[in-house]
Write a protein that holds these residues in place. Structure first.
Motif, PDB file in Angstrom:
ATOM      1  N   THR A 425       0.857  -1.182   0.000  1.00  0.00           N
ATOM      2  CA  THR A 425       0.000   0.000   0.000  1.00  0.00           C
ATOM      3  C   THR A 425       0.893   1.231   0.000  1.00  0.00           C
ATOM      4  O   THR A 425       1.784   1.369   0.850  1.00  0.00           O
ATOM      5  N   LEU A 426       0.671   2.132  -0.981  1.00  0.00           N
ATOM      6  CA  LEU A 426       1.536   3.291  -1.167  1.00  0.00           C
ATOM      7  C   LEU A 426       0.871   4.544  -0.610  1.00  0.00           C
ATOM      8  O   LEU A 426      -0.353   4.582  -0.399  1.00  0.00           O
ATOM      9  N   ASP A 427       1.666   5.581  -0.391  1.00  0.00           N
ATOM     10  CA  ASP A 427       1.121   6.802   0.210  1.00  0.00           C
ATOM     11  C   ASP A 427       0.607   7.792  -0.821  1.00  0.00           C
ATOM     12  O   ASP A 427       0.206   8.896  -0.467  1.00  0.00           O
ATOM     13  N   THR A 428       0.619   7.425  -2.084  1.00  0.00           N
ATOM     14  CA  THR A 428       0.133   8.326  -3.124  1.00  0.00           C
ATOM     15  C   THR A 428      -0.297   7.514  -4.340  1.00  0.00           C
ATOM     16  O   THR A 428      -0.002   6.317  -4.456  1.00  0.00           O
ATOM     17  N   VAL A 429      -0.998   8.173  -5.240  1.00  0.00           N
ATOM     18  CA  VAL A 429      -1.409   7.548  -6.504  1.00  0.00           C
ATOM     19  C   VAL A 429      -0.171   7.343  -7.379  1.00  0.00           C
ATOM     20  O   VAL A 429       0.725   8.195  -7.415  1.00  0.00           O
ATOM     21  N   HIS A 430      -0.113   6.232  -8.066  1.00  0.00           N
ATOM     22  CA  HIS A 430       1.056   5.904  -8.882  1.00  0.00           C
ATOM     23  C   HIS A 430       0.636   5.639 -10.324  1.00  0.00           C
ATOM     24  O   HIS A 430      -0.557   5.579 -10.652  1.00  0.00           O
ATOM     25  N   SER A 431       1.630   5.470 -11.181  1.00  0.00           N
ATOM     26  CA  SER A 431       1.379   5.181 -12.605  1.00  0.00           C
ATOM     27  C   SER A 431       1.980   3.849 -13.023  1.00  0.00           C
ATOM     28  O   SER A 431       2.219   3.618 -14.208  1.00  0.00           O
ATOM     29  N   TYR A 432       2.247   2.944 -12.066  1.00  0.00           N
ATOM     30  CA  TYR A 432       2.842   1.658 -12.394  1.00  0.00           C
ATOM     31  C   TYR A 432       1.860   0.808 -13.203  1.00  0.00           C
ATOM     32  O   TYR A 432       0.640   0.883 -13.025  1.00  0.00           O
ATOM     33  N   LYS A 433       2.420  -0.060 -14.073  1.00  0.00           N
ATOM     34  CA  LYS A 433       1.624  -0.956 -14.897  1.00  0.00           C
ATOM     35  C   LYS A 433       2.057  -2.397 -14.644  1.00  0.00           C
ATOM     36  O   LYS A 433       3.178  -2.649 -14.179  1.00  0.00           O
ATOM     37  N   ILE A 434       1.154  -3.311 -14.954  1.00  0.00           N
ATOM     38  CA  ILE A 434       1.497  -4.729 -14.842  1.00  0.00           C
ATOM     39  C   ILE A 434       2.666  -5.045 -15.778  1.00  0.00           C
ATOM     40  O   ILE A 434       2.664  -4.655 -16.946  1.00  0.00           O
ATOM     41  N   GLY A 435       3.657  -5.744 -15.261  1.00  0.00           N
ATOM     42  CA  GLY A 435       4.850  -6.071 -16.033  1.00  0.00           C
ATOM     43  C   GLY A 435       6.021  -5.165 -15.756  1.00  0.00           C
ATOM     44  O   GLY A 435       7.149  -5.466 -16.173  1.00  0.00           O
ATOM     45  N   ASP A 436       5.777  -4.018 -15.053  1.00  0.00           N
ATOM     46  CA  ASP A 436       6.887  -3.147 -14.679  1.00  0.00           C
ATOM     47  C   ASP A 436       7.758  -3.825 -13.623  1.00  0.00           C
ATOM     48  O   ASP A 436       7.313  -4.703 -12.878  1.00  0.00           O
ATOM     49  N   TRP A 437       9.012  -3.384 -13.557  1.00  0.00           N
ATOM     50  CA  TRP A 437       9.934  -3.852 -12.523  1.00  0.00           C
ATOM     51  C   TRP A 437      10.253  -2.670 -11.616  1.00  0.00           C
ATOM     52  O   TRP A 437      10.582  -1.574 -12.097  1.00  0.00           O
ATOM     53  N   VAL A 438      10.153  -2.888 -10.299  1.00  0.00           N
ATOM     54  CA  VAL A 438      10.362  -1.824  -9.328  1.00  0.00           C
ATOM     55  C   VAL A 438      11.446  -2.250  -8.345  1.00  0.00           C
ATOM     56  O   VAL A 438      11.604  -3.429  -8.035  1.00  0.00           O
ATOM     57  N   LYS A 439      12.188  -1.256  -7.845  1.00  0.00           N
ATOM     58  CA  LYS A 439      13.219  -1.490  -6.833  1.00  0.00           C
ATOM     59  C   LYS A 439      12.587  -1.251  -5.455  1.00  0.00           C
ATOM     60  O   LYS A 439      12.060  -0.182  -5.171  1.00  0.00           O
ATOM     61  N   VAL A 440      12.613  -2.271  -4.586  1.00  0.00           N
ATOM     62  CA  VAL A 440      12.025  -2.207  -3.254  1.00  0.00           C
ATOM     63  C   VAL A 440      13.149  -2.091  -2.236  1.00  0.00           C
ATOM     64  O   VAL A 440      14.143  -2.841  -2.288  1.00  0.00           O
ATOM     65  N   GLU A 441      12.991  -1.156  -1.277  1.00  0.00           N
ATOM     66  CA  GLU A 441      13.981  -0.963  -0.222  1.00  0.00           C
ATOM     67  C   GLU A 441      13.254  -0.734   1.098  1.00  0.00           C
ATOM     68  O   GLU A 441      12.106  -0.290   1.132  1.00  0.00           O
ATOM     69  N   GLY A 442      13.919  -1.046   2.211  1.00  0.00           N
ATOM     70  CA  GLY A 442      13.384  -0.765   3.528  1.00  0.00           C
ATOM     71  C   GLY A 442      12.411  -1.791   4.058  1.00  0.00           C
ATOM     72  O   GLY A 442      11.754  -1.550   5.073  1.00  0.00           O
ATOM     73  N   THR A 443      12.301  -2.960   3.437  1.00  0.00           N
ATOM     74  CA  THR A 443      11.448  -4.025   3.950  1.00  0.00           C
ATOM     75  C   THR A 443      12.321  -5.147   4.498  1.00  0.00           C
ATOM     76  O   THR A 443      13.520  -5.229   4.207  1.00  0.00           O
ATOM     77  N   THR A 444      11.685  -6.027   5.249  1.00  0.00           N
ATOM     78  CA  THR A 444      12.438  -7.139   5.832  1.00  0.00           C
ATOM     79  C   THR A 444      12.697  -8.257   4.826  1.00  0.00           C
ATOM     80  O   THR A 444      13.770  -8.868   4.834  1.00  0.00           O
ATOM     81  N   SER A 445      11.732  -8.516   3.921  1.00  0.00           N
ATOM     82  CA  SER A 445      11.796  -9.730   3.088  1.00  0.00           C
ATOM     83  C   SER A 445      11.725  -9.486   1.597  1.00  0.00           C
ATOM     84  O   SER A 445      11.868 -10.439   0.826  1.00  0.00           O
ATOM     85  N   TYR A 446      11.495  -8.250   1.126  1.00  0.00           N
ATOM     86  CA  TYR A 446      11.201  -8.057  -0.289  1.00  0.00           C
ATOM     87  C   TYR A 446      12.158  -7.089  -0.976  1.00  0.00           C
ATOM     88  O   TYR A 446      11.885  -6.641  -2.096  1.00  0.00           O
ATOM     89  N   ASN A 447      13.269  -6.744  -0.358  1.00  0.00           N
ATOM     90  CA  ASN A 447      14.198  -5.796  -0.963  1.00  0.00           C
ATOM     91  C   ASN A 447      14.782  -6.371  -2.253  1.00  0.00           C
ATOM     92  O   ASN A 447      15.017  -7.573  -2.377  1.00  0.00           O
ATOM     93  N   GLY A 448      15.040  -5.468  -3.207  1.00  0.00           N
ATOM     94  CA  GLY A 448      15.587  -5.883  -4.492  1.00  0.00           C
ATOM     95  C   GLY A 448      14.643  -5.519  -5.613  1.00  0.00           C
ATOM     96  O   GLY A 448      13.688  -4.756  -5.446  1.00  0.00           O
ATOM     97  N   ILE A 449      14.908  -6.067  -6.784  1.00  0.00           N
ATOM     98  CA  ILE A 449      14.072  -5.802  -7.953  1.00  0.00           C
ATOM     99  C   ILE A 449      12.904  -6.778  -7.952  1.00  0.00           C
ATOM    100  O   ILE A 449      13.075  -7.976  -7.715  1.00  0.00           O
ATOM    101  N   GLN A 450      11.684  -6.266  -8.176  1.00  0.00           N
ATOM    102  CA  GLN A 450      10.480  -7.085  -8.128  1.00  0.00           C
ATOM    103  C   GLN A 450       9.589  -6.745  -9.314  1.00  0.00           C
ATOM    104  O   GLN A 450       9.548  -5.598  -9.774  1.00  0.00           O
ATOM    105  N   LYS A 451       8.857  -7.756  -9.789  1.00  0.00           N
ATOM    106  CA  LYS A 451       7.958  -7.572 -10.931  1.00  0.00           C
ATOM    107  C   LYS A 451       6.542  -7.306 -10.438  1.00  0.00           C
ATOM    108  O   LYS A 451       6.041  -7.998  -9.548  1.00  0.00           O
TER     109      LYS A 451
END
Length: 645
Positions: A425-451
């Motif tokens: 859950t994000l703090d603002t509206v986003h423009s991400y689409k299915i199939g995009d790759w995002v860089k996740v940081e600051g989590t316990t288990s999901y850091n890194g590049i994710q689809k």
């Protein structure tokens, strides 16, 4: 900087250590122990190893640790070859003394191995009992039957004692091929095979000198042997005798196959005909000789070889390497395009020469950004996957064309479980689409590049199993511009895919993502810069390796591009369990923000020492190792003239 035997004295010096004989019956390697003199703080060896089973082909280099040695899956029925590479770090004098492996053999023994009817070979055994029967009670001076019996018995004993054992293939004429005019048979059948003994007169084996005739070099044409009647009939039956087109295999001394060319009866004692004089000539695999019993044919095939069998595969490979049918043929449209089954007319193929050390490595490239992202631009005719026993190598050249490679950070306020996958859950509206790759940081288990596999107004779901909801810092996510350019798929499933972002390279195989963080080795894929990609997928060594090269230009010259050389900027090897990919699906190129050329698929991994050469080839030398070669060559389109007048 110098290397003297096993001694090094400068930073970057390296020594390669091999073994002269392989380890045998090895099930597992537990640990290693080496002896190096001169090691101090700040001066030591970086240690690597690679292994193989034939002493020729080896895996990629891996750090030499006990855990990496324990991870090897070894077959005790195959020899275990290993090489070590010691690279000096720091300036001092180091001397390599020895190395030892702690092994477990198939007998369960743990070893620490440091690395500093009987016949003899002459077929002369066996003896016949002599038996003499008196046929009559009175003496007849003209009765020579006992002398003939004695002669036949002596002949048989001589054959058994001094005879040479051969494998005899007995043929019979096919009665359906009888020709009463020419008085001959045109077809023969091999009916039986057995071992018999024969005698070579005076033990004079045929000479091994090569004879020359007007057409070729050949072996001596004929030589004579004697076959005792009793010995032959005891094997093939009463009344059997040698005939033309019978053939014999001499295992002892000669190791060669001969064919019966003629049979004559000897002028022996009282014309007893105790043996046959048999003339032998070089055996030929005649089409007139057939094999009703296929087991006999298989036995013959195991004994003989010919040029086609011995060198047929190598000759075919050399023919393919010279002919290069998948590179030299003219590429036309539709069925005349022997590489591509489908080529979208909207795809732009640009002409631009790419150099490496003054050598042209590409003349054309696909501008994959000339179509909408994700559209199918090319579908290849090659539709093969691979088995768990096969290896593959993939090479290509890419030039990113993205304008905004990195997006802005968006804070993550919560992590939830949606269908077993992690959802942010994000703090603002986003423009991400299915199939995009995002860089996740600051989590316990999901850091890194994710689809991203699902999106909401203020949430995204990633292709990662849900495990925890906790944070380990400031949780945030940002978009990395991605390009998925080569895939192997059908209408419902993707089996293979290559994707890159500015900081990551992702290889997808059967739904598993192998993610390589390029930033760990200081590499960022920049816009308008060519990069050479080499991927080794080795089932033989359970390794999936990625190598990325970039061109380094020599500034100050008239055209620096012409002098560009290749520099290895990234390399990493991951564990890769034995994997198979099904056949009969489609290899495709997808539109994305990149230029692409020199797409190849090889049947064998490319060793690191050879990658610079292979990546620099516009025309691939080892064509027999290629499954797909695409140089982005445009189709030859000629106008259709309906009325040439």
């Amino acid at each position: 900087m110098a290397v003297d035997g096993s001694t090094t004295n400068a930073n970057g010096d390296a020594i390669l250590i091999s073994i002269s004989e392989p380890y045998l019956n090895v099930v597992e390697v537990l640990a290693f122990d080496d002896d190096v003199k001169g090691v101090v703080t700040g001066c030591y060896y970086d240690k690597y190893f690679r292994w193989g089973t034939d002493g020729v082909t080896y895996s990629d280099w891996v750090t030499l640790t006990d855990n990496n040695l324990k991870a090897l899956l070894l077959d005790p029925t195959k020899p275990f070859w290993i090489q070590y590479k010691y690279v000096q770090v720091g300036d001092c004098t180091l001397e390599f003394i020895s190395i030892a492996l702690e092994l477990v053999t198939d007998g369960g023994i743990i070893q620490m191995i440091p690395q500093i009817a009987c016949c003899d070979n002459q077929l002369m055994t066996g003896c016949q009992n002599l038996v003499i029967n008196c046929c009559e009670d009175f003496w007849n001076p003209y009765d020579l039957s006992r002398a003939q019996q004695q002669y036949e018995l002596l002949s048989n004993v001589t054959s058994n004692l001094f005879g040479m054992c051969v494998k005899y293939f007995k043929t019979e004429a096919d009665q359906r091929s009888r020709d009463v005019i020419l008085k001959e048979y045109s077809l023969f059948n091999v009916m039986d095979v057995a071992e018999i003994k024969l005698l070579v007169p005076d033990n004079e084996l045929p000479t091994r000198d090569i004879q020359f005739n007007p057409l070729m070099m050949d072996w001596p044409v004929e030589f004579e042997v004697h076959i005792v009647r009793a010995a032959f009939e005891s094997v093939f039956g009463k009344g059997a005798k040698p005939q033309m087109h019978d053939y014999l295999y001499f295992e002892q001394f000669l190791n060669r196959m001969y064919e019966v060319n003629a049979v004559a009866e000897p002028d022996d004692f009282m014309y007893t005909n105790a043996y046959w004089r048999v003339s032998l000539t070089q055996w030929q695999d005649r089409t007139a000789v057939m094999y009703p019993d296929k087991n006999i044919e298989e036995e013959k095939d195991e004994l003989v070889t010919n040029v086609e069998d011995a060198f047929g595969e190598e000759a075919e490979n050399e023919f393919r390497d010279v002919r290069k049918y998948n590179q030299y043929n003219t590429i036309g449209t539709q069925a005349n395009d022997y590489v591509r089954r489908i080529l979208d007319k909207r795809l732009i193929i640009k002409e631009e020469k790419v150099y490496n050390a003054w050598t042209i490595i590409s003349k054309y490239h696909y501008a994959l950004d000339s179509m909408d992202n994700g559209d199918e631009t090319v579908e290849y005719r090659y539709k093969g996957g691979w088995e768990e026993t096969e290896d593959r190598a993939f090479t290509n050249w890419i030039r990113p064309q993205y304008d905004l490679p990195i997006g802005v950070n968006i804070l993550i306020t919560a992590i939830t479980n949606i269908g077993g996958k992690a959802s942010f859950t994000l703090d603002t509206v986003h423009s991400y689409k299915i199939g995009d790759w995002v860089k996740v940081e600051g989590t316990t288990s999901y850091n890194g590049i994710q689809k991203v596999i699902a999106v909401g107004t203020m949430s995204i779901t990633i292709d990662e199993d849900f495990s925890t909801t906790t944070f380990s810092g400031t949780p945030r996510v940002r978009l990395e511009k991605n390009c998925t350019y080569l895939v192997y798929e059908d209408s419902s499933q993707r089996y293979f895919g290559l994707t890159f972002t500015p900081n990551w390279y992702i290889i997808e195989i059967n739904g598993t993502y192998y993610k390589y963080d390029l930033s760990t080795q200081g590499l960022i894929l920049e816009k308008d810069k060519w990069y050479a990609i080499c991927i080794n997928a080795s089932n033989s060594f359970d390794q999936l390796s990625l190598f990325i090269y970039e061109t380094v230009e020599q500034t100050g010259l008239v055209d620096p591009n012409i002098t560009a050389d290749l520099k290895l900027s990234f390399s990493e090897t991951k564990n890769y369990p034995n994997t198979s990919v099904p056949d009969n699906h489609s290899w495709k190129l997808l539109a994305c923000d990149t230029d692409l050329t020199n797409v190849r698929i090889f049947t064998k991994p490319i060793e690191e020492e050879q990658q610079n050469i292979v990546l620099s080839q516009y025309v691939v030398n080892d064509t027999h190792l290629t499954l797909l070669v695409d140089n982005a060559t445009p189709q030859l389109r000629l106008p259709r003239v309906t009325n040439p007048r």
